[in-house]
Each structure stands twice: as C-alpha cells, then as structure tokens.
Design a protein around this motif. Sequence first.
Motif, mmCIF file in Angstrom:
data_model
loop_
_atom_site.group_PDB
_atom_site.id
_atom_site.type_symbol
_atom_site.label_atom_id
_atom_site.label_comp_id
_atom_site.label_asym_id
_atom_site.label_seq_id
_atom_site.Cartn_x
_atom_site.Cartn_y
_atom_site.Cartn_z
ATOM 1 N N GLY A 104 0.826 -1.207 0.000
ATOM 2 C CA GLY A 104 0.000 0.000 0.000
ATOM 3 C C GLY A 104 0.854 1.248 0.000
ATOM 4 O O GLY A 104 2.013 1.235 0.413
ATOM 5 N N PRO A 105 0.301 2.345 -0.478
ATOM 6 C CA PRO A 105 1.046 3.607 -0.461
ATOM 7 C C PRO A 105 1.143 4.150 0.960
ATOM 8 O O PRO A 105 0.320 3.832 1.816
ATOM 9 N N ARG A 106 2.157 4.950 1.212
ATOM 10 C CA ARG A 106 2.338 5.575 2.522
ATOM 11 C C ARG A 106 2.468 7.071 2.324
ATOM 12 O O ARG A 106 3.172 7.522 1.435
ATOM 13 N N PHE A 107 1.772 7.830 3.155
ATOM 14 C CA PHE A 107 1.742 9.287 3.054
ATOM 15 C C PHE A 107 2.323 9.918 4.311
ATOM 16 O O PHE A 107 2.095 9.438 5.413
ATOM 17 N N GLY A 108 3.046 11.030 4.123
ATOM 18 C CA GLY A 108 3.559 11.810 5.240
ATOM 19 C C GLY A 108 3.298 13.275 4.978
ATOM 20 O O GLY A 108 3.238 13.712 3.825
ATOM 21 N N LEU A 109 3.144 14.038 6.043
ATOM 22 C CA LEU A 109 2.858 15.466 5.931
ATOM 23 C C LEU A 109 3.935 16.276 6.619
ATOM 24 O O LEU A 109 4.421 15.892 7.687
ATOM 25 N N VAL A 110 4.266 17.418 6.012
ATOM 26 C CA VAL A 110 5.163 18.386 6.621
ATOM 27 C C VAL A 110 4.438 19.715 6.593
ATOM 28 O O VAL A 110 4.195 20.279 5.522
ATOM 29 N N GLY A 147 3.317 0.519 -2.536
ATOM 30 C CA GLY A 147 4.749 0.706 -2.353
ATOM 31 C C GLY A 147 5.230 2.128 -2.570
ATOM 32 O O GLY A 147 6.410 2.402 -2.387
ATOM 33 N N ALA A 148 4.358 3.033 -2.946
ATOM 34 C CA ALA A 148 4.761 4.424 -3.167
ATOM 35 C C ALA A 148 4.833 5.158 -1.836
ATOM 36 O O ALA A 148 4.000 4.963 -0.960
ATOM 37 N N TYR A 149 5.846 5.985 -1.697
ATOM 38 C CA TYR A 149 5.973 6.871 -0.545
ATOM 39 C C TYR A 149 5.714 8.279 -1.038
ATOM 40 O O TYR A 149 6.322 8.729 -2.013
ATOM 41 N N VAL A 150 4.816 8.996 -0.372
ATOM 42 C CA VAL A 150 4.450 10.354 -0.775
ATOM 43 C C VAL A 150 4.564 11.264 0.443
ATOM 44 O O VAL A 150 3.990 10.983 1.489
ATOM 45 N N VAL A 151 5.342 12.343 0.302
ATOM 46 C CA VAL A 151 5.438 13.363 1.351
ATOM 47 C C VAL A 151 4.850 14.646 0.792
ATOM 48 O O VAL A 151 5.233 15.097 -0.286
ATOM 49 N N ILE A 152 3.903 15.222 1.529
ATOM 50 C CA ILE A 152 3.248 16.457 1.107
ATOM 51 C C ILE A 152 3.718 17.567 2.027
ATOM 52 O O ILE A 152 3.536 17.478 3.253
ATOM 53 N N ARG A 153 4.344 18.582 1.449
ATOM 54 C CA ARG A 153 4.812 19.728 2.228
ATOM 55 C C ARG A 153 3.863 20.891 1.975
ATOM 56 O O ARG A 153 3.690 21.337 0.841
ATOM 57 N N ALA A 154 3.219 21.357 3.027
ATOM 58 C CA ALA A 154 2.284 22.472 2.904
ATOM 59 C C ALA A 154 3.063 23.782 2.871
ATOM 60 O O ALA A 154 3.993 23.986 3.647
ATOM 61 N N LEU A 155 2.679 24.664 1.968
ATOM 62 C CA LEU A 155 3.263 25.996 1.871
ATOM 63 C C LEU A 155 2.334 26.983 2.577
ATOM 64 O O LEU A 155 1.175 26.659 2.870
ATOM 65 N N PRO A 156 2.791 28.199 2.865
ATOM 66 C CA PRO A 156 1.957 29.151 3.607
ATOM 67 C C PRO A 156 0.573 29.386 3.010
ATOM 68 O O PRO A 156 -0.395 29.600 3.742
ATOM 69 N N GLY A 157 0.423 29.315 1.708
ATOM 70 C CA GLY A 157 -0.875 29.514 1.076
ATOM 71 C C GLY A 157 -1.895 28.449 1.414
ATOM 72 O O GLY A 157 -3.101 28.659 1.257
ATOM 73 N N ALA A 158 -1.447 27.307 1.910
ATOM 74 C CA ALA A 158 -2.369 26.220 2.269
ATOM 75 C C ALA A 158 -3.298 26.627 3.406
ATOM 76 O O ALA A 158 -4.393 26.082 3.543
ATOM 77 N N ALA A 159 -2.883 27.602 4.213
ATOM 78 C CA ALA A 159 -3.704 28.051 5.335
ATOM 79 C C ALA A 159 -5.010 28.686 4.871
ATOM 80 O O ALA A 159 -6.039 28.557 5.535
#
Length: 125
Positions: free
Chosen positions: A47-53, A85-97
Amino acid sequence: MLPEPHRLRRRSDFSSTVRRGRRAARPDVVVHALAGAQAESLVSDPGPRFGLVVSKAVGPAVIRHRVARRLRHICAGLVDQVPEGAYVVIRALPGAATASSAELDGQLRSGLRKLNLLVPAGTSE
C-alpha cells in the motif's frame, strides 16, 4: 482519517522520499514521491504511505493542525488510487492556510498526476 498502515512515521522514510524522490510543486503544496525500484528497499508493508510536513511558516498551531487534518482526509481518499509501495510526502506551503479543501485536493491530485502516480480507482496495476 488516514489508516495507520498508510502513514509515514520514521524520519528516515521522510528524508529518503524527499532526497531521492521526484517532486511536483503547486501553489500551496509540494508533493515529493518515491516509487518503483527506488522505494522497494524501503517498503515493508503493501500500500502507499503518506507523510505530511506542515511547518510554522503555514501559521499558528490551530491553522497548522487544520491544514494537516484536511490533507490527511484528502490522502485517505487517494489510498486506492496511488500504486502500492509508493511513498508520498506532502509539504504544505503558507498559502495552504487560506486554500479551500477543494483547492488542496485539486493541487495534490495534479501533483500526483505530474509524477505519474495517480491511477484511476478500480484499475489494477
């Protein structure tokens, strides 16, 4: 909520994905992904795995947690559409607020499509 098997937890998984993977920048998020042969050495569960920054640049704690909750909810809907098997990291930028959930969803899907990681639901790969 994003199920436990689909979360990135270890610092080494985050850093490997960001350093060795590909990225797609969008106005409010940056999507880093590691898939295929590169990710095979890291993958322990299917399964894919997700991470957030979500850094302090996004805003105070209440805003950061709101952005993280919205991104986790979006990722939970993408579990069946991202290859195993996919690893995905999502980095939020200031506009995401200030972005709506629909805008964040569209930007995340657009980034995954650019990285050739978005598989239509119901299609086996």
